[in-house]
Design a protein around this motif. Sequence first.
Motif, PDB file in Angstrom:
ATOM      1  N   PHE A   8      23.137  20.952  78.421  1.00  0.00           N
ATOM      2  CA  PHE A   8      22.913  22.130  77.585  1.00  0.00           C
ATOM      3  C   PHE A   8      22.918  21.740  76.109  1.00  0.00           C
ATOM      4  O   PHE A   8      22.059  22.187  75.335  1.00  0.00           O
ATOM      5  N   LEU A   9      23.874  20.899  75.706  1.00  0.00           N
ATOM      6  CA  LEU A   9      23.920  20.432  74.313  1.00  0.00           C
ATOM      7  C   LEU A   9      22.679  19.615  73.968  1.00  0.00           C
ATOM      8  O   LEU A   9      22.122  19.735  72.872  1.00  0.00           O
ATOM      9  N   HIS A  10      22.243  18.774  74.905  1.00  0.00           N
ATOM     10  CA  HIS A  10      21.023  17.979  74.693  1.00  0.00           C
ATOM     11  C   HIS A  10      19.807  18.893  74.531  1.00  0.00           C
ATOM     12  O   HIS A  10      18.959  18.667  73.652  1.00  0.00           O
ATOM     13  N   THR A  11      19.748  19.940  75.338  1.00  0.00           N
ATOM     14  CA  THR A  11      18.632  20.886  75.247  1.00  0.00           C
ATOM     15  C   THR A  11      18.654  21.612  73.909  1.00  0.00           C
ATOM     16  O   THR A  11      17.597  21.811  73.282  1.00  0.00           O
ATOM     17  N   LEU A  12      19.843  21.997  73.447  1.00  0.00           N
ATOM     18  CA  LEU A  12      19.957  22.645  72.136  1.00  0.00           C
ATOM     19  C   LEU A  12      19.500  21.707  71.019  1.00  0.00           C
ATOM     20  O   LEU A  12      18.804  22.125  70.090  1.00  0.00           O
ATOM     21  N   ARG A  13      19.886  20.431  71.120  1.00  0.00           N
ATOM     22  CA  ARG A  13      19.467  19.465  70.099  1.00  0.00           C
ATOM     23  C   ARG A  13      17.957  19.340  70.064  1.00  0.00           C
ATOM     24  O   ARG A  13      17.331  19.364  68.983  1.00  0.00           O
ATOM     25  N   VAL A  14      17.341  19.239  71.225  1.00  0.00           N
ATOM     26  CA  VAL A  14      15.883  19.110  71.298  1.00  0.00           C
ATOM     27  C   VAL A  14      15.211  20.353  70.706  1.00  0.00           C
ATOM     28  O   VAL A  14      14.235  20.247  69.967  1.00  0.00           O
ATOM     29  N   PHE A  15      15.764  21.528  70.999  1.00  0.00           N
ATOM     30  CA  PHE A  15      15.155  22.761  70.524  1.00  0.00           C
ATOM     31  C   PHE A  15      15.289  22.913  69.007  1.00  0.00           C
ATOM     32  O   PHE A  15      14.316  23.184  68.303  1.00  0.00           O
ATOM     33  N   PHE A  16      16.507  22.725  68.498  1.00  0.00           N
ATOM     34  CA  PHE A  16      16.739  22.990  67.084  1.00  0.00           C
ATOM     35  C   PHE A  16      16.183  21.906  66.164  1.00  0.00           C
ATOM     36  O   PHE A  16      16.039  22.136  64.962  1.00  0.00           O
ATOM     37  N   THR A  17      15.899  20.724  66.694  1.00  0.00           N
ATOM     38  CA  THR A  17      15.234  19.698  65.881  1.00  0.00           C
ATOM     39  C   THR A  17      13.723  19.713  66.078  1.00  0.00           C
ATOM     40  O   THR A  17      13.012  18.872  65.519  1.00  0.00           O
ATOM     41  N   GLY A  18      13.230  20.665  66.875  1.00  0.00           N
ATOM     42  CA  GLY A  18      11.790  20.776  67.082  1.00  0.00           C
ATOM     43  C   GLY A  18      11.191  19.638  67.883  1.00  0.00           C
ATOM     44  O   GLY A  18       9.977  19.390  67.791  1.00  0.00           O
TER      45      GLY A  18
END
Length: 223
Positions: A105-115
Amino acid sequence: MRKLYDWVDERLDITPIWRDIADHEVPEHVNPAHHFSAFVYCFGGLTFFITVIQILSGMFLTMYYVPDVENAWKSVYYLQNEVAFGEIVRGMHHWGASLVIVMMFLHTLRVFFTGSYKKPRELNWIVGVLIFCVMLGLGFTGYLLPWDMKALFATKVGLEIAGSVPFIGDLIKVLLAGDDTIIGAQTLTRFFAIHVFFLPAALFVLLAVHFIMIRRQGISGPL
């Protein structure tokens, strides 16, 4: 060790393959020595590390687990109380199942918020979402395997949720449970097969595709 490597390399010529994998330049923005925020780029690697632990510990557990209603709980009890280091390995698998979801979930958030899901990585984003779904499926199917009351009632709730899916809910419920009226031997057998064979096979394929695309496209840039 060097002699063994040279012996294998002489026969299989593995050095070019190893160099292609290892000699890969890492962007400066993922180096914690230069950027404090670089630690967020470690979430993917940590997720994979925990996944490997889950696979290895799961292989150990299947050596003792008996997937039938008469012996499932007994085999888990025997593993936890009689087998050397069994309690530790089962604990690693149990808590790792939750931790891998958190890290993903944290990895997915990182991918999303860094575009990082944007062009040219849209397909890799889709593959990542599919991996997330597979991991959730592994967690759901594995929860029933100890065959205790908590697992039984939690699975019943999960099957009711699956059954509420429009149009195909009843089909999904019967496919998973084997029976639309009771959680029994067929349910346990199907959950075991899905947990040990079907979902891991899908996970291996998706991870291979995920890593190949990362290798070809490189690590995404900073925000």
